[in-house]
Motif scaffolding. Structure first.
Motif: not given
Length: 432
Positions: A251, A253-254, A258-261, A263
């Protein structure tokens, strides 16, 4: 008299067979480091040449040699054949010049002509029988199949082959096997290539108008194919053993919090070697830089950036292929690549590898079922299975065939060149 020509343009390797009015075919010998070989890698390499507007172009073994010597500078094109059915791939920019897919294939064939001459072979004529898979990789319908054949014919014409007949690759392999028979047999020809696996159920032998002696292959009972091959197996190794080291599953940090996987589509490009260079765009490299700054494992993303910036598709491919070859004869293999900061040294057990490719093996078995069903033949009625193509060496593939038909009925031989041999025979039948 010009020889009759059979061209096996493969996803990974290519071969050319030549035959005269009488006698058996012979395979063209291509120049490779240290001598010659009957197969040539299906790759192109474009390297920048100082003071020259257009890039220098090389193919086959020479392309790999130049690519490695230049440490990844320029553009390496792999698996050209796998784009033939695609609606999306029409052209690409390479070092300032636009190339269509047909241009790329024609260039490879032009280079093959020159390589044959360089190795002391004959000038290739304008007529040829050219192999085609039962189903092209990525083809979803008849329109895709037609697109692939139309493009291939245009590329051949551009390369000087203006009288072309296409033949199914497993049918050509059947002609090679038929040359060894002294009695009629019902044979399943299983051609496991880099991009596709193709099957033909045929009756061949002295009493059937053997395919090597002038038959028009009217003894073919059924054919079938699936877009699964050596590249698919390699992709599974990348997914399981390479991609996690490059950040897959992590993951970051965007920008908005928040956090995102990381891609997943990035790693889809990794598993298909010929698509790796598509990641090397300004937009993608900017995205990777953003991910690296907020990643929970920035070192892994740094390794991914290094792979993309240095076009390490070929070294990765060779490392995976070496491990796969080990696993064909041993219970364990080793995946090793040392290009600091990218260092991979992973042990792979054969049972792990076979679990990774389980879905592909299932698709292969399903196509075999379809071929037998269309012919109205049971597995017990098949006299022999002739396995050819590089991926026929994979132990799990051999085991699948042995379990289904009996190990004593599974044979092979000249796995990388039988199709070219058979295509030359078919060329003599068609044009002689």
């Amino acid at each position: 008299m010009e020889p009759f020509i059979g061209i096996d343009f493969g996803t990974t390797n290519s071969a050319i067979g030549l035959v005269g009015p009488h006698g058996p075919p012979r395979l063209v010998e291509f120049p490779v480091p240290g001598g010659t070989a009957p197969t040539w890698r299906s790759v192109l390499y474009f390297e920048p040449v100082a003071g020259v507007r257009e890039a220098g172009v090389s193919a086959g073994a020479r392309a790999i040699e130049r690519y490695l010597a230049n440490e990844g500078e320029g553009r390496l094109i792999l698996s050209i054949k796998s784009h033939l059915a695609s609606r999306l791939f029409t052209r690409t920019r390479i070092l300032g010049r636009t190339w269509t897919l047909e241009d790329l294939i024609a260039t490879f064939l032009d280079q093959a002509r020159a390589a044959v001459r360089a190795a002391g072979g004959p000038e290739l004529g304008r007529r040829a029988v050219v192999g085609r898979p039962v189903r092209y990789w990525g083809a979803r319908d008849d329109d895709d199949e037609t697109r692939a054949l139309t493009r291939m014919r245009a590329a051949l014409s551009e390369a000087g082959f203006d009288e072309v007949v296409f033949e199914y690759e497993p049918v050509a392999a059947a002609a090679r096997y038929a040359a060894t028979l002294e009695r009629d047999e019902l044979v399943l020809i299983a051609d496991f290539g880099g991009g596709t696996s193709d099957f033909s159920l045929v009756r061949i032998g002295p009493g059937t108008g053997r395919l090597d002696a002038g038959s028009d292959a009217d003894s073919i009972l059924a054919t079938g194919g699936v877009g699964v091959g050596g590249d698919s197996f390699d992709g599974r190794v990348v997914d399981a053993a390479v991609a996690p080291l490059l950040g897959k599953g992590g993951e970051y940090e965007v920008a908005m919090g928040g956090r995102a996987p990381v891609p997943a589509w990035l790693f889809g490009h990794l598993r298909r070697w010929h698509q790796l260079s598509f990641l090397k765009t300004r937009q993608n490299l900017h995205l990777l830089d953003q991910i690296a700054h907020g990643a929970d494992d920035p070192a892994a993303i740094a390794r991914l950036i290094y792979v993309v910036e240095h076009d390490l598709g070929m070294p990765l491919h060779r490392a995976v292929e070496a491990a796969k070859i080990e696993l064909s004869s041993q219970a364990d293999g080793r995946l090793t690549l040392r290009r600091p900061p990218l260092v991979i040294d992973e042990s792979i057990a054969r049972d792990e590898f076979e679990a990774w490719i389980g879905e592909e093996l299932g698709r292969i078995e399903a196509v075999i079922d379809e071929v037998l069903a269309r012919a109205g033949v049971s597995a017990g009625e098949v006299d022999r299975v002739f396995a050819t193509g590089g991926s026929s060496f994979v132990a799990a593939v051999r085991a699948l065939l042995a379990t289904r038909f009996g190990a004593e009925r599974v044979v092979g031989g000249e796995e990388l060149t039988s199709v070219a041999w058979g295509l030359a025979v078919r060329a003599r039948q068609r044009f002689g």
